[in-house]
Design a protein around this motif. Structure first.
Motif, PDB file in Angstrom:
ATOM      1  N   THR A 132       0.835  -1.204   0.000  1.00 58.26           N
ATOM      2  CA  THR A 132       0.000   0.000   0.000  1.00 58.26           C
ATOM      3  C   THR A 132       0.866   1.250   0.000  1.00 58.26           C
ATOM      4  O   THR A 132       0.601   2.211  -0.733  1.00 58.26           O
ATOM      5  N   ALA A 136       1.023   3.549  -3.318  1.00 54.76           N
ATOM      6  CA  ALA A 136       0.533   4.922  -3.159  1.00 54.76           C
ATOM      7  C   ALA A 136       1.247   5.852  -4.132  1.00 54.76           C
ATOM      8  O   ALA A 136       0.738   6.941  -4.443  1.00 54.76           O
ATOM      9  N   TRP A 222      -9.602   1.414 -13.381  1.00 57.01           N
ATOM     10  CA  TRP A 222      -8.763   2.489 -12.856  1.00 57.01           C
ATOM     11  C   TRP A 222      -8.200   3.384 -13.960  1.00 57.01           C
ATOM     12  O   TRP A 222      -8.327   4.620 -13.908  1.00 57.01           O
ATOM     13  N   ALA A 254      -7.568   7.775  -3.741  1.00 54.46           N
ATOM     14  CA  ALA A 254      -6.763   6.555  -3.841  1.00 54.46           C
ATOM     15  C   ALA A 254      -5.587   6.591  -2.880  1.00 54.46           C
ATOM     16  O   ALA A 254      -5.268   5.590  -2.228  1.00 54.46           O
ATOM     17  N   SER A 258      -6.632   4.178   0.449  1.00 56.54           N
ATOM     18  CA  SER A 258      -6.009   2.859   0.359  1.00 56.54           C
ATOM     19  C   SER A 258      -5.359   2.454   1.679  1.00 56.54           C
ATOM     20  O   SER A 258      -5.302   1.263   2.017  1.00 56.54           O
ATOM     21  N   ALA A 262      -6.163  -0.882   3.670  1.00 51.31           N
ATOM     22  CA  ALA A 262      -5.049  -1.800   3.946  1.00 51.31           C
ATOM     23  C   ALA A 262      -5.015  -2.186   5.414  1.00 51.31           C
ATOM     24  O   ALA A 262      -4.608  -3.303   5.767  1.00 51.31           O
ATOM     25  N   SER A 277     -12.768  -3.984  -1.647  1.00 58.07           N
ATOM     26  CA  SER A 277     -12.351  -2.722  -2.271  1.00 58.07           C
ATOM     27  C   SER A 277     -12.918  -2.593  -3.678  1.00 58.07           C
ATOM     28  O   SER A 277     -13.387  -1.515  -4.077  1.00 58.07           O
ATOM     29  N   THR A 281     -15.682   0.192  -5.192  1.00 56.53           N
ATOM     30  CA  THR A 281     -15.461   0.935  -6.441  1.00 56.53           C
ATOM     31  C   THR A 281     -16.720   0.926  -7.296  1.00 56.53           C
ATOM     32  O   THR A 281     -17.168   1.966  -7.789  1.00 56.53           O
ATOM     33  N   ALA A 307     -10.268   5.332  -3.843  1.00 55.26           N
ATOM     34  CA  ALA A 307      -9.801   4.493  -2.733  1.00 55.26           C
ATOM     35  C   ALA A 307     -10.042   3.018  -3.023  1.00 55.26           C
ATOM     36  O   ALA A 307      -9.159   2.174  -2.822  1.00 55.26           O
ATOM     37  N   HIS A 310      -7.901   1.650  -6.314  1.00 55.68           N
ATOM     38  CA  HIS A 310      -6.472   1.558  -6.072  1.00 55.68           C
ATOM     39  C   HIS A 310      -6.153   0.525  -5.002  1.00 55.68           C
ATOM     40  O   HIS A 310      -5.175  -0.220  -5.125  1.00 55.68           O
ATOM     41  N   SER A 311      -6.978   0.450  -3.963  1.00 55.14           N
ATOM     42  CA  SER A 311      -6.761  -0.561  -2.928  1.00 55.14           C
ATOM     43  C   SER A 311      -6.884  -1.963  -3.501  1.00 55.14           C
ATOM     44  O   SER A 311      -6.101  -2.860  -3.163  1.00 55.14           O
ATOM     45  N   ASN A 314      -3.696  -2.732  -5.322  1.00 57.79           N
ATOM     46  CA  ASN A 314      -2.614  -2.983  -4.357  1.00 57.79           C
ATOM     47  C   ASN A 314      -2.702  -4.384  -3.783  1.00 57.79           C
ATOM     48  O   ASN A 314      -1.714  -5.130  -3.718  1.00 57.79           O
TER      49      ASN A 314
END
Length: 388
Positions: A132, A136, A222, A254, A258, A262, A277, A281, A307, A310-311, A314
């Motif tokens: 994460t 980022a 994304w 994001a 995230s 996490a 996650s 979205t 958020a 992207h999470s 990751n």
């Protein structure tokens, strides 16, 4: 260990800026004199970097598993920096597409290697947190691109934006050259090579097939939003400055959200949180499709989308890193990202095709909602079996 992870994160910041900057430049490119770009052709042009990323991810991960991480990190950053600077002097759309494709090879190559390196430098029970922090860098780079665009585009134009990214990447390359170590697993005798065909061994086969599909769906979501959000907001009657604010909020969401998601990996499995996650979205995009009247509500939904998407990316990658041994780790991450890049390749063109067909910005958002929900289903399937 954390200083090395920080350097890896800076590498990802450089990639994030150089990759996501195209979305911030899209309105300017559509108005470039003599280029006569349509939305569909601009979307196809935007796909060029992702084609290169597919090639880079598949080609370099295996070589890194055989001979070490550091040389491939440095070489990949140098490569995409060169072609990002070249993009600033492109004289025609085909040149910009070619330079973006070449830059994409370096971007696609560096990510599996830098992620494998960070996994090998970090404690085994902190993979989700480390990834994460590392990942980022992508929204941080995208946010920097959006904020820089607010200041630079009105006075300097899109070419200066590429130059800024190139100069920043040179500085990060120098830092990595001076202080980035190699993985402890490669400082002495390298791990015993394992055939890449072992990715499809009985105990790994399901993961090897479903992780890339989940990654494909979330990358489609994304990067589709990062490419088209600014233009979609303009089509929904927001002025350019406000539209760029939406892109900034997407990446800010994001970057900050995230970390909150996490933290759930300390209680739940990484795979389960990845599925949650992705679901968030899809729900956030659904909220946008329903046309909330308030700008504040719209911005909150955009932050939730950032958020969640992207999470999910990751934590999908963190799950892959935990699922495979050292001698297959970068190969597995490269395979997952390489197949996933098909989604990133499709996403800019998909948005352009839908808009050119006259279906409108709402339909573009709806398409990305479906892909996010499919990504959640994939991770839910993997969460049902044995996992870490």
């Amino acid at each position: 260990m954390w200083s090395a992870v920080a350097i890896c994160a800076l590498v990802v910041v450089a990639e994030g800026y150089d990759l996501i900057v195209y979305g911030a430049l899209l309105p300017s490119l559509l108005q470039e004199p003599g280029w006569e770009l349509t939305r569909a052709s601009a979307g196809t042009l935007g796909s060029a970097a992702y084609v290169g990323m597919l090639v880079g991810a598949l080609a370099v991960g295996r070589r890194s598993d055989l001979s070490g991480r550091r040389p491939f990190v440095l070489g990949s950053v140098a490569w995409f920096t060169l072609w990002t600077i070249a993009s600033a002097v492109a004289a025609a759309p085909w040149q910009l597409g070619a330079f973006r494709l070449l830059a994409g090879i370096g971007m696609g190559a560096v990510l599996p290697v830098v992620l494998a390196l960070a996994r090998e430098l970090a404690p085994a029970d902190r993979t989700g947190a480390v990834f994460t922090v590392l990942m980022a860098g992508l929204p941080a780079g995208g946010m920097l691109a959006s904020l820089t665009g607010l200041v630079v585009l009105p006075v300097g134009g899109w070419r200066v934006m590429f130059l800024i990214g190139g100069v920043a990447s040179v500085a990060i390359l120098v830092v990595a050259f001076l202080w980035l170590p190699d993985s402890a697993d490669y400082r002495g005798r390298a791990p015993e090579p394992i055939s890449a065909s072992m990715l499809f061994a009985p105990g790994l086969r399901l993961s090897t097939m479903v992780f890339p599909l989940a990654n494909l769906m979330m990358l489609l979501t994304w990067y589709g939003l990062n490419t088209w959000l600014t233009q979609l907001m303009r089509d929904l009657s927001y002025p350019l400055s406000s539209a760029l604010q939406f892109s900034t909020v997407l990446n800010l969401g994001a970057l900050t959200g995230s970390f909150a998601l996490a933290a759930l990996t300390l209680r739940w499995s990484t795979r389960r949180v990845a599925g949650l996650s992705a679901l968030l979205t899809g729900l956030g995009i659904l909220g946008c499709v329903l046309h909330p009247g308030s700008t504040v509500v719209f911005l909150s939904l955009i932050a939730l989308i950032g958020a969640g998407a992207h999470s999910a990316l990751n934590l999908i990658t963190a799950s892959v890193a935990d699922a495979y041994p050292v001698a297959l780790r970068a190969t597995a991450i490269g395979w997952t990202h390489g197949v996933g890049r098909v989604g990133a390749i499709i996403s800019p063109s998909l948005g352009g095709w839908i808009l050119e067909a006259g279906l409108g910005p709402t339909m573009v958002l709806g398409a990305f909602m479906v892909t996010a929900l499919l990504g959640s289903v994939c991770m839910g399937l993997l969460s049902m079996g044995p996992h870490r």
